[in-house]
Design a protein around this motif. Structure first.
Motif, short mmCIF file in Angstrom:
data_model
loop_
_atom_site.label_atom_id
_atom_site.label_comp_id
_atom_site.label_asym_id
_atom_site.label_seq_id
_atom_site.Cartn_x
_atom_site.Cartn_y
_atom_site.Cartn_z
N PHE A 202 5.14 -8.70 -5.39
CA PHE A 202 3.61 -8.59 -5.83
C PHE A 202 2.82 -8.49 -4.49
N VAL A 203 3.17 -9.42 -3.41
CA VAL A 203 2.45 -9.14 -2.19
C VAL A 203 2.45 -7.65 -1.74
N LEU A 204 3.60 -7.12 -1.59
CA LEU A 204 3.90 -5.74 -1.35
C LEU A 204 3.40 -4.62 -2.10
N SER A 205 2.54 -5.07 -3.14
CA SER A 205 2.30 -3.87 -4.49
C SER A 205 1.48 -2.93 -4.04
N GLY A 206 0.58 -3.19 -2.87
CA GLY A 206 -0.28 -2.08 -2.16
C GLY A 206 0.39 -1.22 -1.54
N ARG A 207 1.28 -1.61 -0.65
CA ARG A 207 2.37 -0.57 -0.08
C ARG A 207 3.33 0.13 -0.97
N LEU A 208 3.50 -0.46 -1.87
CA LEU A 208 4.38 0.17 -3.07
C LEU A 208 3.58 1.32 -3.61
N ASN A 209 2.19 1.14 -3.81
CA ASN A 209 1.43 2.21 -4.27
C ASN A 209 1.36 3.44 -3.11
N ALA A 210 1.48 3.01 -1.93
CA ALA A 210 1.21 3.97 -1.00
C ALA A 210 2.68 4.77 -0.67
N LEU A 211 3.91 4.04 -0.92
CA LEU A 211 5.35 4.69 -0.88
C LEU A 211 5.69 5.47 -2.04
N ALA A 212 5.02 5.13 -3.19
CA ALA A 212 5.26 6.02 -4.41
C ALA A 212 4.48 7.33 -4.25
N MET A 213 3.57 7.50 -3.36
CA MET A 213 2.96 8.86 -3.15
C MET A 213 3.72 9.72 -2.25
N GLY A 214 4.72 9.02 -1.65
CA GLY A 214 5.51 9.91 -0.46
C GLY A 214 5.72 9.30 0.67
N ASP A 215 6.55 9.71 1.61
CA ASP A 215 6.60 8.74 2.72
C ASP A 215 5.59 9.28 3.89
N GLU A 216 5.16 10.70 3.81
CA GLU A 216 4.08 11.20 4.61
C GLU A 216 2.75 10.44 4.36
N ALA A 217 2.49 10.47 2.93
CA ALA A 217 1.37 9.60 2.71
C ALA A 217 1.19 8.25 3.02
N ALA A 218 2.37 7.57 2.73
CA ALA A 218 2.30 6.19 3.12
C ALA A 218 2.14 5.93 4.66
N THR A 219 2.82 6.77 5.37
CA THR A 219 2.66 6.56 7.06
C THR A 219 1.18 6.70 7.42
N THR A 220 0.56 7.88 6.82
CA THR A 220 -0.69 8.13 7.00
C THR A 220 -1.66 7.09 6.63
N LEU A 221 -1.19 6.23 5.86
CA LEU A 221 -2.13 4.97 5.29
C LEU A 221 -1.57 3.76 6.05
N GLY A 222 -0.90 3.91 7.07
CA GLY A 222 -0.30 2.90 8.05
C GLY A 222 0.90 2.17 7.69
N VAL A 223 1.47 2.51 6.63
CA VAL A 223 2.78 1.72 6.26
C VAL A 223 3.92 2.16 7.07
N ASN A 224 4.44 1.31 7.76
CA ASN A 224 5.92 1.46 8.34
C ASN A 224 7.18 1.58 7.36
N VAL A 225 7.30 2.90 6.86
CA VAL A 225 8.03 3.16 5.70
C VAL A 225 9.47 2.66 5.94
#
Length: 328
Positions: A202-225
């Motif tokens: 649940f704490v990681l829910s925001g990062r899961l939203n980013a990850l669901a959009m793809g690795d490139e999009a998540a990396t752009t949003l600052g997520v260490n995929v």
């Protein structure tokens, strides 16, 4: 809570809801039970309540892990067993049931064997799937699927080598999922692991939203995929291993419930991870009730009933033009 109270009173020996509530209140806060009600009280408190609560824990855990895995591998068909962890746990549980491995552990032998085998399967899948670039969705799915077939083959060989037919029957029943072995001893560990794992996800829910959009999009949003995927893999594997250890291999809960919840609350993982555990808990409580009463006094494997519900539900979802499976 309503489902728990009502489900506890349903069974071969029916107990009215008013009596069930009185027994539960007496067990929780103390009270007096009439001499003629001691038998019913023992049935409610010692047999049915831990089983219903374990159904709550297992259903909530499987639904939560299903949400996380579908985001982690970006695959709408992913569920807790796609990583091969449940198949590995099945090998350990089958060895215990058929050949007495870990017999010194007593009533905990099956859970210990299943959990240790699940842990070993997790390590194998991780080592095979990991590359210099980290854990990629495709390698995780392919590795988990391949290892699942391998572990299933080992389990099949063990069943065929069973010393007697009754032992083989017990192992096959467990492989299809069952809460018949629920007790107050097996409940706390499963509950703690599921609660802790669900909180982390649940704490990681925001990062899961980013990850669901793809690795490139998540990396752009600052997520260490790569690091996030490893963390999700560890958490999901731990939860799956513990759940399989106490309930066997129950399928379709982690596949269907996340999709149904998304239809109600949308794709935001914060909302999905808040509702999915409750939906999974209620669903498995009533599936377990059906398993206990439909063929009474015999008991049906829970996995058979979840498949009977899950397959039609999945086909209906797939036919809905308004519903999109992970962008596909």
């Amino acid at each position: 809570m309503v489902s728990v109270v009502v489900a506890v009173g349903i069974g071969t020996v029916a107990v009215p809801v008013t009596h069930t509530w009185a027994f539960l209140r007496a067990g929780l806060v103390g009270g007096t039970i009439g001499a003629g009600d001691v038998g019913s009280y023992r049935i409610i408190w010692d047999i049915r309540l831990p089983r219903v609560l374990l159904a709550v824990v297992v259903g909530a855990g499987l639904a939560t892990v299903g949400v996380a895995i579908q985001a982690m591998v970006r695959n709408a068909l992913a569920e807790p067993f796609v990583l091969g962890i449940s198949s590995g746990a099945s090998v350990g549980a089958t060895a215990v049931a058929l050949f007495g491995v870990f017999a010194a552990m007593g009533i905990y032998a099956l859970s210990v064997g299943a959990f240790l085998a699940a842990l070993g399967a997790t390590v194998i899948v991780y080592l095979v799937a990991k590359t210099r670039e980290g854990l990629t969705p495709l390698r995780l799915v392919l590795t988990g699927t391949a290892m699942s077939y391998g572990f299933f083959a080992v389990t099949t060989v063990l069943v065929f080598q069973a010393p007697n037919g009754e032992a083989a029957r017990s192992a096959l029943f467990w492989l299809l999922g069952s809460l018949a072995g629920a007790n107050w001893g097996s409940l706390p560990v499963a509950a703690v692991v599921v609660a802790a794992g669900s909180l982390v996800l649940f704490v990681l829910s925001g990062r899961l939203n980013a990850l669901a959009m793809g690795d490139e999009a998540a990396t752009t949003l600052g997520v260490n995929v790569p690091r996030l995927r490893v963390l999700l893999f560890v958490v999901c594997s731990a939860m799956t291993g513990v759940l399989v250890a106490v309930s066997g291999a129950i399928g379709f809960v982690g596949l269907i419930l996340p999709h149904l919840v998304r239809l109600v609350v949308g794709a935001d993982h914060q909302r999905v991870l808040a509702v999915a555990p409750l939906a999974g808990a209620v669903f498995l409580v009533w599936v377990d009730v059906a398993a206990r009463v439909l063929a009474a006094p015999e008991e049906l494997p829970i996995g058979v009933l979840t498949a009977a519900v899950g397959v039609p539900a999945f086909l209906v979802l797939m036919r809905r033009r308004a519903y999109v499976f992970g962008g596909a």
